[in-house]
Design a protein around this motif. Structure first.
Motif, PDB file in Angstrom:
ATOM      1  N   ARG A  45       0.823  -1.215   0.000  1.00  0.00           N
ATOM      2  CA  ARG A  45       0.000   0.000   0.000  1.00  0.00           C
ATOM      3  C   ARG A  45       0.858   1.267   0.000  1.00  0.00           C
ATOM      4  O   ARG A  45       0.417   2.286  -0.521  1.00  0.00           O
ATOM      5  CB  ARG A  45      -0.910   0.005   1.233  1.00  0.00           C
ATOM      6  CG  ARG A  45      -1.946   1.113   1.189  1.00  0.00           C
ATOM      7  CD  ARG A  45      -2.819   1.136   2.406  1.00  0.00           C
ATOM      8  NE  ARG A  45      -4.009   1.963   2.215  1.00  0.00           N
ATOM      9  CZ  ARG A  45      -4.781   2.367   3.213  1.00  0.00           C
ATOM     10  NH1 ARG A  45      -4.484   2.017   4.468  1.00  0.00           N
ATOM     11  NH2 ARG A  45      -5.845   3.108   2.979  1.00  0.00           N
ATOM     12  N   LEU A  75       3.652  -7.863  -7.946  1.00  0.00           N
ATOM     13  CA  LEU A  75       2.774  -7.250  -8.942  1.00  0.00           C
ATOM     14  C   LEU A  75       1.746  -8.265  -9.421  1.00  0.00           C
ATOM     15  O   LEU A  75       2.105  -9.338  -9.897  1.00  0.00           O
ATOM     16  CB  LEU A  75       3.609  -6.765 -10.139  1.00  0.00           C
ATOM     17  CG  LEU A  75       2.848  -6.041 -11.245  1.00  0.00           C
ATOM     18  CD1 LEU A  75       2.273  -4.714 -10.764  1.00  0.00           C
ATOM     19  CD2 LEU A  75       3.748  -5.811 -12.443  1.00  0.00           C
ATOM     20  N   VAL A  76       0.448  -7.936  -9.230  1.00  0.00           N
ATOM     21  CA  VAL A  76      -0.616  -8.820  -9.715  1.00  0.00           C
ATOM     22  C   VAL A  76      -1.120  -8.301 -11.066  1.00  0.00           C
ATOM     23  O   VAL A  76      -1.249  -7.084 -11.238  1.00  0.00           O
ATOM     24  CB  VAL A  76      -1.781  -8.921  -8.706  1.00  0.00           C
ATOM     25  CG1 VAL A  76      -1.338  -9.696  -7.477  1.00  0.00           C
ATOM     26  CG2 VAL A  76      -2.315  -7.558  -8.305  1.00  0.00           C
ATOM     27  N   PHE A  79      -6.047  -6.143 -10.613  1.00  0.00           N
ATOM     28  CA  PHE A  79      -6.425  -5.827  -9.227  1.00  0.00           C
ATOM     29  C   PHE A  79      -7.784  -5.142  -9.255  1.00  0.00           C
ATOM     30  O   PHE A  79      -7.892  -3.997  -9.672  1.00  0.00           O
ATOM     31  CB  PHE A  79      -5.392  -4.932  -8.563  1.00  0.00           C
ATOM     32  CG  PHE A  79      -5.734  -4.604  -7.137  1.00  0.00           C
ATOM     33  CD1 PHE A  79      -6.150  -3.327  -6.782  1.00  0.00           C
ATOM     34  CD2 PHE A  79      -5.682  -5.578  -6.151  1.00  0.00           C
ATOM     35  CE1 PHE A  79      -6.487  -3.016  -5.468  1.00  0.00           C
ATOM     36  CE2 PHE A  79      -6.017  -5.285  -4.833  1.00  0.00           C
ATOM     37  CZ  PHE A  79      -6.424  -4.002  -4.487  1.00  0.00           C
ATOM     38  N   ALA A  82      -8.908  -2.202 -11.802  1.00  0.00           N
ATOM     39  CA  ALA A  82      -7.879  -1.191 -12.102  1.00  0.00           C
ATOM     40  C   ALA A  82      -7.545  -1.247 -13.586  1.00  0.00           C
ATOM     41  O   ALA A  82      -7.524  -2.312 -14.193  1.00  0.00           O
ATOM     42  CB  ALA A  82      -6.633  -1.465 -11.266  1.00  0.00           C
ATOM     43  N   HIS A  86      -4.178   3.267 -13.918  1.00  0.00           N
ATOM     44  CA  HIS A  86      -3.738   3.074 -12.527  1.00  0.00           C
ATOM     45  C   HIS A  86      -2.384   2.381 -12.462  1.00  0.00           C
ATOM     46  O   HIS A  86      -1.499   2.748 -11.703  1.00  0.00           O
ATOM     47  CB  HIS A  86      -4.782   2.254 -11.774  1.00  0.00           C
ATOM     48  CG  HIS A  86      -6.133   2.884 -11.807  1.00  0.00           C
ATOM     49  ND1 HIS A  86      -7.138   2.463 -12.673  1.00  0.00           N
ATOM     50  CD2 HIS A  86      -6.634   3.946 -11.150  1.00  0.00           C
ATOM     51  CE1 HIS A  86      -8.192   3.222 -12.506  1.00  0.00           C
ATOM     52  NE2 HIS A  86      -7.932   4.126 -11.590  1.00  0.00           N
ATOM     53  N   MET A  90       1.073   3.592 -10.751  1.00  0.00           N
ATOM     54  CA  MET A  90       1.699   2.817  -9.669  1.00  0.00           C
ATOM     55  C   MET A  90       3.125   2.386 -10.044  1.00  0.00           C
ATOM     56  O   MET A  90       4.069   2.561  -9.265  1.00  0.00           O
ATOM     57  CB  MET A  90       0.860   1.566  -9.371  1.00  0.00           C
ATOM     58  CG  MET A  90       1.336   0.800  -8.153  1.00  0.00           C
ATOM     59  SD  MET A  90       0.336  -0.630  -7.858  1.00  0.00           S
ATOM     60  CE  MET A  90       0.936  -1.728  -9.136  1.00  0.00           C
ATOM     61  N   ALA A 136      -3.383  -2.460   4.787  1.00  0.00           N
ATOM     62  CA  ALA A 136      -4.539  -1.901   4.080  1.00  0.00           C
ATOM     63  C   ALA A 136      -5.783  -2.579   4.659  1.00  0.00           C
ATOM     64  O   ALA A 136      -5.767  -3.783   4.926  1.00  0.00           O
ATOM     65  CB  ALA A 136      -4.442  -2.170   2.576  1.00  0.00           C
ATOM     66  N   LEU A 138      -8.682  -3.227   3.248  1.00  0.00           N
ATOM     67  CA  LEU A 138      -9.615  -3.812   2.273  1.00  0.00           C
ATOM     68  C   LEU A 138      -9.440  -5.322   2.197  1.00  0.00           C
ATOM     69  O   LEU A 138      -8.363  -5.853   2.491  1.00  0.00           O
ATOM     70  CB  LEU A 138      -9.383  -3.172   0.897  1.00  0.00           C
ATOM     71  CG  LEU A 138      -9.480  -1.649   0.862  1.00  0.00           C
ATOM     72  CD1 LEU A 138      -9.253  -1.135  -0.537  1.00  0.00           C
ATOM     73  CD2 LEU A 138     -10.810  -1.172   1.411  1.00  0.00           C
ATOM     74  N   ARG A 416     -10.489   2.355  -5.776  1.00  0.00           N
ATOM     75  CA  ARG A 416     -10.131   1.191  -4.937  1.00  0.00           C
ATOM     76  C   ARG A 416      -9.472   1.632  -3.639  1.00  0.00           C
ATOM     77  O   ARG A 416      -8.560   1.003  -3.117  1.00  0.00           O
ATOM     78  CB  ARG A 416      -9.173   0.240  -5.664  1.00  0.00           C
ATOM     79  CG  ARG A 416      -9.793  -0.683  -6.696  1.00  0.00           C
ATOM     80  CD  ARG A 416      -8.717  -1.182  -7.621  1.00  0.00           C
ATOM     81  NE  ARG A 416      -8.013  -0.032  -8.187  1.00  0.00           N
ATOM     82  CZ  ARG A 416      -8.540   0.772  -9.117  1.00  0.00           C
ATOM     83  NH1 ARG A 416      -9.769   0.534  -9.555  1.00  0.00           N
ATOM     84  NH2 ARG A 416      -7.864   1.793  -9.567  1.00  0.00           N
ATOM     85  N   ASP A 417      -9.966   2.729  -3.111  1.00  0.00           N
ATOM     86  CA  ASP A 417      -9.387   3.264  -1.876  1.00  0.00           C
ATOM     87  C   ASP A 417     -10.501   3.399  -0.832  1.00  0.00           C
ATOM     88  O   ASP A 417     -11.644   3.699  -1.195  1.00  0.00           O
ATOM     89  CB  ASP A 417      -8.788   4.654  -2.170  1.00  0.00           C
ATOM     90  CG  ASP A 417      -7.937   5.154  -1.031  1.00  0.00           C
ATOM     91  OD1 ASP A 417      -6.707   5.017  -1.099  1.00  0.00           O
ATOM     92  OD2 ASP A 417      -8.525   5.663  -0.044  1.00  0.00           O
ATOM     93  N   PRO A 418     -10.193   3.194   0.452  1.00  0.00           N
ATOM     94  CA  PRO A 418     -11.234   3.366   1.484  1.00  0.00           C
ATOM     95  C   PRO A 418     -11.988   4.682   1.342  1.00  0.00           C
ATOM     96  O   PRO A 418     -13.207   4.735   1.491  1.00  0.00           O
ATOM     97  CB  PRO A 418     -10.427   3.290   2.784  1.00  0.00           C
ATOM     98  CG  PRO A 418      -9.276   2.398   2.449  1.00  0.00           C
ATOM     99  CD  PRO A 418      -8.928   2.719   1.025  1.00  0.00           C
TER     100      PRO A 418
END
Ligand code: FO1
Length: 469
Positions: A45, A75-76, A79, A82, A86, A90, A136, A138, A416-418
């Motif tokens: 994060r 690295l996925v 996500f 995204a 994004h 990143m 994070a 989430l 994708r953020d709180p």
């Protein structure tokens, strides 16, 4: 904002680490004797080197044991939803991380695949003695941490550091808070202890630099939506974030307190993309803004309220409410009244593509949507209006919530953020808000309308700028 202070290894060791920032995830806590592979910070994060408590903790441990230090990022290829917009932002930040690690004699490894597969393997292959991760709230990142906790060798200590919040989430509160007013004092009363300066991450005494990363193969493995292109205004990385912060402090902070809700005034920090990817720390932003507290008292207080209280409230909501992105997660008064008005006619009732392509009857709403698509961020005040209109124009509150989250996560750089989930849940489901006079469709959820916007700012100017006619 560059770190002028001398980076000396000693100032890390003498720096007393706030114990409660760290929580132990593994059964063992000691690094096994004779391990030479070193200490790893599994970055996720908080994609930055400086002002990063997780990395500071990892370096302090490595220095104490006279071990090498490495940063690992898994690295996925996909996500949530995204897009390439994004991932480019990143990865742009991670390229800076790689360079800074090289300068500081810290290893940097970009592993291609989910942490549960790649990290335990890396730890075993390199005889790593301890792993530190960031935090994070989430469900997907929490699942990654859970999988790694199970997958690591049993004799490797694994600890987690909240490097994102100023007051660590589990220190601020141990339960879901219902409004800013119930968490504000729990946070502000601890700022004396937690809102400190950071030691600098020091040049590591030894260790080998890692092989150069092949960034092209990283891009090639991505399976994300490549149709949403990058935005011009925001350059990724810690240095760009520091420039953005400096410009905010010197040019916009003065008008923040009374123009932050005016989408035609350039009064916001615009830091949310870098904050989302952890390319700058909220604590760093607050420390720098507070230097201007004398001449901009009201603005500094308003900025702290948003960057400390509101942001930590969003993490609190997502961590303690598993339905943080569904109507099941709203308070009962809101759910019951939205449900009671489920059958109210929606006219117009738009389809997703009408909304996504900004083809509604409302020129202000269209302009807000065009701003989101073009610039990768929508003005915070407008996001409330934008979300509430989607509630008014879709067949059900569940559909409205799904589409606000979908559009926000697809186009907003800070998706994708709180903060984004809480923003959508506030607009549609009234979380962290109070009940209002009951009305069609909205029930007791606060209503916002076009006239209300016209009273607050020059709607025509905003429409003219974004062409949402
Ligand atoms: N975290 C990772 O550890 N690996 C990734 O490949 C990754 C991709 C990614 C793409 C878009 C995005 O918005 C977040 C992404 N994150 C990734 C998660 C991020 O680091 C944070 O953990 C979450 O955004 C929670 O705030």
């Amino acid at each position: 904002l560059q770190h002028q202070r001398l980076a000396t290894a000693s100032n890390i060791q003498e720096f007393s680490f706030k114990k409660k920032r760290v929580r132990i995830l593994s059964k063992v806590i000691d690094v096994r004797e004779g391990c030479r592979g070193g200490v790893v910070y599994w970055m996720s994060r908080d994609g930055r080197i400086q002002d990063n408590w997780a990395l500071l903790f990892a370096q302090r441990l490595a220095l104490k044991l006279d071990l090498p230090l490495a940063v690992v990022f898994c690295l996925v290829p996909k996500f949530l939803n995204a897009t390439l917009r994004h991932y480019k932002f990143m990865l742009g930040g991670l390229k800076e991380v790689e360079k800074e690690c090289r300068d500081l004699n810290i290893g940097f490894h970009l592993l291609l695949g989910p942490a549960r597969e790649e990290l335990p393997k890396f730890v075993r292959d390199n005889d790593i003695g301890a792993v530190i991760c960031d935090f994070a709230p989430l469900r997907v990142p929490r699942q990654w941490v859970e999988d790694v906790t199970k997958g690591l060798p049993k004799d490797v200590p694994f600890t987690q550091v909240d490097a994102h919040n100023i007051v660590p989430l589990w220190v601020a509160s141990d339960k879901q808070e219902y409004a800013a007013r119930t968490i504000r004092n729990k946070i502000n009363s601890k700022l004396g202890e937690y809102l400190t300066e950071f030691p600098v991450v020091a040049k590591h005494p030894h260790g080998k630099s890692s092989a150069k990363i092949n960034w092209t193969s990283a891009y090639e493995m991505l399976e994300c939506d490549k149709s949403v292109d990058e935005v011009e205004w925001a350059q990724p990385g810690y240095n760009a974030a520091c420039r953005q912060l400096y410009e905010f402090c010197t040019r916009r902070l003065g008008k923040f307190h009374n123009q932050r809700n005016n989408p035609t005034a350039d009064a916001l920090s615009g830091l949310s993309p870098w904050l989302h990817f952890g390319q700058i720390s909220a604590q760093r932003c607050v420390l720098e803004v507070k230097r201007y507290a004398k001449q901009h008292k009201a603005s500094t207080e308003a900025f702290c309220e948003e960057t400390i209280v509101r942001r930590e409230l969003a993490d609190n909501f997502c961590y303690y409410n598993e339905n943080y992105d569904s109507l099941k997660g709203v308070t009962s008064w809101a759910y019951q009244s939205l449900d009671a008005h489920r059958k109210d006619p929606r006219d117009p009732c738009y389809k997703l593509e009408d909304l996504e392509t900004a083809r509604t009857y409302d020129d202000l709403w269209n302009s807000a949507q065009l701003q989101l698509v073009k610039e990768g961020k929508m003005h915070g005040f407008l996001r409330m209006y934008w979300g509430k209109k989607i509630l008014e124009w879709t067949e059900s509150p569940e559909q409205a919530l799904e589409w606000t989250i979908l559009l926000n996560d697809k186009y907003s750089l800070d998706g994708r953020d709180p903060n984004g989930y809480v923003g959508c849940m506030w607009s549609i489901g009234g979380i962290h808000d109070t009940a209002w006079k009951e009305r069609p469709i909205f029930g007791k959820v606060r209503y916002m309308n076009y006239q209300g916007c016209k009273r607050k700012f020059d709607v025509n100017a905003f429409v003219a700028r974004y062409g949402g006619k």
